[in-house]
Design an enzyme around this catalytic site. Sequence first.
Site, mmCIF file in Angstrom:
data_model
loop_
_atom_site.group_PDB
_atom_site.id
_atom_site.type_symbol
_atom_site.label_atom_id
_atom_site.label_comp_id
_atom_site.label_asym_id
_atom_site.label_seq_id
_atom_site.Cartn_x
_atom_site.Cartn_y
_atom_site.Cartn_z
ATOM 1 N N CYS A 193 -3.491 10.821 1.704
ATOM 2 C CA CYS A 193 -2.814 9.541 1.486
ATOM 3 C C CYS A 193 -1.450 9.736 0.843
ATOM 4 C CB CYS A 193 -3.672 8.667 0.586
ATOM 5 S SG CYS A 193 -5.388 8.672 1.087
ATOM 6 N N LYS A 212 0.825 -1.204 0.000
ATOM 7 C CA LYS A 212 0.000 0.000 0.000
ATOM 8 C C LYS A 212 0.865 1.263 0.000
ATOM 9 C CE LYS A 212 -3.040 3.071 0.502
ATOM 10 N NZ LYS A 212 -4.371 3.263 0.923
#
Length: 413
Positions: free
Chosen positions: A266, A212
């Site tokens: 993010c 991720k």
Amino acid sequence: MSFKKVSVIGLGYIGLPTAAVVASRGIEVVGVDVNQAAVDTINQGNIHIVEPDLDIVVRGVVTTGNLRATTTPEPAEAFMIAVPTPFKEGNAPDLKYIEAAAKAIAPVLEKGNLVILESTSPVGATEKLAGWLKEARPDLSFPQDAGDIADIKVAHCPERVLPGYVLQELVANDRVIGGMSKACSERAVDLYKTFVRGECIITNARTAEMAKLTENSFRDVNIAFANELSVISDKLKINVWELIKLANRHPRVNILSPGPGVGGHCIAVDPWFIVDSCPEEAKIIRQARLTNDEKPYYVISQIEKAADEFKRPVIACLGLAFKADIDDLRESPALQIVEELAAKNVGQLLAVEPNVHSLPEKLIKAGVEQVTLETALEKANIIVVLVDHKQFKAADKTQFATKVVIDTRGIMG
Ligand code: SAJ
């Protein structure tokens, strides 16, 4: 193998859509959040965040009784933790919300339960989560000691959905499933198979965590490359948009777009988790972050230069959100630029943001006026395109002809 009751811890941008989608598969879902107001809103069938169509899905599953929210965890077969992982001073990841979630669910854990960490996390966080659970429940066995035969299964399955497309991507995207043992991964796959149409690919927890972080760092590095090219192109009097379009004609080149900086919760955060783990080694990743963080200041200096040509410049900033066609102003380089311009008193500032009803308090206090695109085009000497919202892309570009235009998103053609 099936699940009758699932609990989702953290009902924010990821947790709430996940809870709603799982509930829409006929599973009883209990959503847990520390925010009483959010819990009340959800129990009334409403939502406290902005995401297309989420209100419809939540209303549906609350009405059927499949989704209910509470502030206190209760027993369930699976717990999906979707809490924030911000960073602290010095860009070090802050795992306090994961720790709090672990402590909250530990008392209700039962033999056979599955605990999944969905929050984007630094490498090693899933092991830490399992450690906190074990500390609170010495009567149960955990995968770090008991492997496949542990009472509690623990896995990391990072969320990968794009804000604005969450409901589609939750179902369609492939999932990386990193169990702390083979049995943990397999149990997690059982859960995701109830609502994911994409492939569920098994790995270990550390690799899943890094996967991720790698995805978002890849994007950050690529955008930093594009942002560096934009500054170089300005200096060399080249149109960076044309340059990138041409380079991308090569079958193995795919450069992303420059912009006013990288925002959101993010891409501007996750690469720091890698840098924090490996400060000596993560050189390109760190530099990309610095390059992207520097870009708003470059844009500000361009605006100041343009403003110097006018006695009392009127500057219209098009867009405040962190990217196109959303209303999310948090961590937005566009907002940062307007705030800094206001603080520097560069000129009279107009802001056009079709996705919000009113400007943030800070901008109002600083005298920034919210106007329509038409008014901006009428009044401004300088137009700064900060976000490529569809309304700006669709505007008749001949209206900009008499203005000084600083286009950070390449919408002018
Ligand atoms: N941006 C550019 N140039 C580009 C693309 C983006 O300047 O070519 C800027 C945007 O304007 C924005 C920022 O980058 O300010 C981030 O936008 P984004 O659309 O790239 O990503 P997010 O933050 O909305 O969502 C990302 C996604 N990750 C990837 O695409 C690899 C999403 O799939 C993740 O789930 C999400 O981060 C997350 O939660 O981690």
